[in-house]
Design an enzyme around this catalytic site. Structure first.
Site, PDB file in Angstrom:
ATOM      1  N   HIS A 130      -9.826   1.262   4.177  1.00 56.51           N
ATOM      2  CA  HIS A 130      -9.915   1.654   2.765  1.00 56.51           C
ATOM      3  C   HIS A 130      -9.439   3.104   2.612  1.00 56.51           C
ATOM      4  CE1 HIS A 130     -11.319   1.539  -1.338  1.00 56.51           C
ATOM      5  NE2 HIS A 130     -11.844   2.738  -1.151  1.00 56.51           N
TER       6      HIS A 130
ATOM      7  N   ARG B 151      -8.208  -8.880  -2.472  1.00 57.90           N
ATOM      8  CA  ARG B 151      -9.139  -9.863  -3.046  1.00 57.90           C
ATOM      9  C   ARG B 151     -10.552  -9.479  -2.632  1.00 57.90           C
ATOM     10  NH1 ARG B 151      -8.231 -13.872  -6.242  1.00 57.90           N
ATOM     11  NH2 ARG B 151      -9.918 -15.000  -5.271  1.00 57.90           N
ATOM     12  N   ILE B 152     -11.473  -9.621  -3.572  1.00 58.69           N
ATOM     13  CA  ILE B 152     -12.885  -9.440  -3.216  1.00 58.69           C
ATOM     14  C   ILE B 152     -13.334 -10.726  -2.536  1.00 58.69           C
ATOM     15  CG2 ILE B 152     -15.211  -9.192  -4.158  1.00 58.69           C
ATOM     16  CD1 ILE B 152     -13.919  -7.516  -6.421  1.00 58.69           C
ATOM     17  N   LEU B 153     -13.942 -10.585  -1.381  1.00 55.29           N
ATOM     18  CA  LEU B 153     -14.349 -11.761  -0.604  1.00 55.29           C
ATOM     19  C   LEU B 153     -15.823 -12.076  -0.858  1.00 55.29           C
ATOM     20  CD1 LEU B 153     -12.493 -10.727   2.647  1.00 55.29           C
ATOM     21  CD2 LEU B 153     -11.979 -12.753   1.259  1.00 55.29           C
TER      22      LEU B 153
ATOM     23  N   GLU C 277      -3.641   6.103   8.332  1.00 56.58           N
ATOM     24  CA  GLU C 277      -4.002   4.700   8.549  1.00 56.58           C
ATOM     25  C   GLU C 277      -3.264   4.101   9.743  1.00 56.58           C
ATOM     26  OE1 GLU C 277      -5.273   3.222   4.101  1.00 56.58           O
ATOM     27  OE2 GLU C 277      -3.259   2.755   4.763  1.00 56.58           O
TER      28      GLU C 277
ATOM     29  N   GLY D  87       2.389  -4.434   3.738  1.00 54.20           N
ATOM     30  CA  GLY D  87       2.096  -4.730   5.139  1.00 54.20           C
ATOM     31  C   GLY D  87       2.472  -3.636   6.116  1.00 54.20           C
ATOM     32  N   SER D  88       2.446  -2.370   5.675  1.00 52.73           N
ATOM     33  CA  SER D  88       2.766  -1.296   6.632  1.00 52.73           C
ATOM     34  C   SER D  88       1.677  -1.177   7.701  1.00 52.73           C
ATOM     35  CB  SER D  88       3.003   0.043   5.926  1.00 52.73           C
ATOM     36  OG  SER D  88       1.824   0.527   5.351  1.00 52.73           O
TER      37      SER D  88
ATOM     38  N   THR E 167     -18.921  -6.581   5.005  1.00 52.97           N
ATOM     39  CA  THR E 167     -20.117  -7.326   4.596  1.00 52.97           C
ATOM     40  C   THR E 167     -19.843  -7.817   3.177  1.00 52.97           C
ATOM     41  OG1 THR E 167     -21.080  -5.274   3.803  1.00 52.97           O
ATOM     42  CG2 THR E 167     -21.690  -5.946   6.033  1.00 52.97           C
TER      43      THR E 167
HETATM   44  C1  GRF Z   1      -3.676   0.666   2.388  1.00 56.30           C
HETATM   45  O1  GRF Z   1      -3.661   1.929   1.794  1.00 56.30           O
HETATM   46  C2  GRF Z   1      -5.082   0.237   2.688  1.00 56.30           C
HETATM   47  O2  GRF Z   1      -5.971   1.288   2.908  1.00 56.30           O
HETATM   48  C3  GRF Z   1      -5.489  -0.490   1.422  1.00 56.30           C
HETATM   49  O3  GRF Z   1      -4.325  -1.131   0.985  1.00 56.30           O
HETATM   50  C4  GRF Z   1      -3.169  -0.415   1.448  1.00 56.30           C
HETATM   51  C5  GRF Z   1      -2.285  -1.420   2.138  1.00 56.30           C
HETATM   52  O4  GRF Z   1      -1.036  -0.878   2.499  1.00 56.30           O
HETATM   53  N1  GRF Z   1      -6.610  -1.376   1.672  1.00 56.30           N
HETATM   54  P1  GRF Z   1      -0.019  -1.732   3.376  1.00 56.30           P
HETATM   55  O5  GRF Z   1       0.201  -3.062   2.658  1.00 56.30           O
HETATM   56  O6  GRF Z   1      -0.618  -1.926   4.724  1.00 56.30           O
HETATM   57  O7  GRF Z   1       1.244  -0.928   3.398  1.00 56.30           O
END
Ligand code: GRF
Length: 218
Positions: free
Chosen positions: A110, A92-94, A175, A13-14, A142
């Site tokens: 991503h 999870r794939i939605l 990110e 959850g960073s 999507t």
């Molecule tokens: C991130 O690298 C994001 O791009 C991917 O999963 C990771 C989640 O990291 N979808 P965090 O749990 O937010 O630290």
């Protein structure tokens, strides 16, 4: 009324933390209505509770198939009355059961320059293929995995000394800048999806260049 956000997580959850911080320091004008995790042990749940954000744990193992899980996830998500659903490491794939009723309201982050490397192990693939650059993609969701309309990408140069671990850290830094920026665009109503096209400040993104480096935008 403030924009209502719901964040879906599975782990550390960073990225959730970067959004909480941006709300608390006034960079994002929105309310975090709830955090949902499929993993009861996700550290992101602790982060949310620390900031008084309502949490919901919905373990996927309790459901017979993806569609049943997604129907339950849809109900829990809608109970928070979200304007925007933020996937932040939700592993999870939605299915369309979840995505179709919420189209235009779900975004994902991503760790690759999509369409390169959808799915898992993106850093390892970058190193294996000796790519010169790597990066992050934020896109509307999507039903097709990691393939929705791109909002922005932000990139870094791969160093000869990079390992999977250093790339992971460097990508996380990108990110944590890019995701709050995109959420703020949505909260300000600058960003929307219409007929599968992304509009930023009223203009279709195709006209502004599809690969927008977030760091160059305000
Ligand atoms: C991130 O690298 C994001 O791009 C991917 O999963 C990771 C989640 O990291 N979808 P965090 O749990 O937010 O630290």
């Amino acid at each position: 009324m403030k924009t209502h956000l719901v964040v879906l997580i599975s782990g550390n959850g960073s990225n959730l933390q970067s959004i909480i911080d941006a709300i608390e320091n006034g960079s994002i004008n929105a309310t975090l209505a709830g955090v949902i995790s499929n993993n009861p042990d996700a550290f992101g749940l602790v982060r949310a509770q620390k900031h008084g954000i309502p949490i919901c744990v919905l373990p996927h193992r309790d459901y017979a198939n993806r569609e049943q899980y997604d129907a339950a996830l849809l109900a829990k998500t809608q109970a928070f009355h979200p304007d925007l659903i933020i996937l932040a490491g939700f592993m999870r794939i939605l299915t369309p059961v979840f995505v179709s009723p919420l189209q235009g309201k779900i975004i994902n982050i991503h760790p690759s320059l999509l369409p390169k490397y959808p799915g898992l192990h993106t850093h390892a693939q970058v190193l294996h293929n000796q790519d010169q650059e790597h990066g992050v993609t934020i896109h509307f969701v999507t039903p097709e995995l990691d393939a929705g309309p791109i909002i922005c990408q932000t990139r870094l140069k791969v160093d000869a000394k990079d390992t999977e671990e250093t790339l992971k850290q460097r990508i996380h830094q990108l990110e944590h800048m890019a995701y709050p920026q995109v959420v703020q665009w949505f909260a300000k109503k600058s960003l929307r999806l219409e007929n599968n096209h992304v509009f930023l400040n009223g203009l279709p993104l195709e006209k502004q260049g599809i690969n927008l480096p977030c760091t160059n935008l305000s």
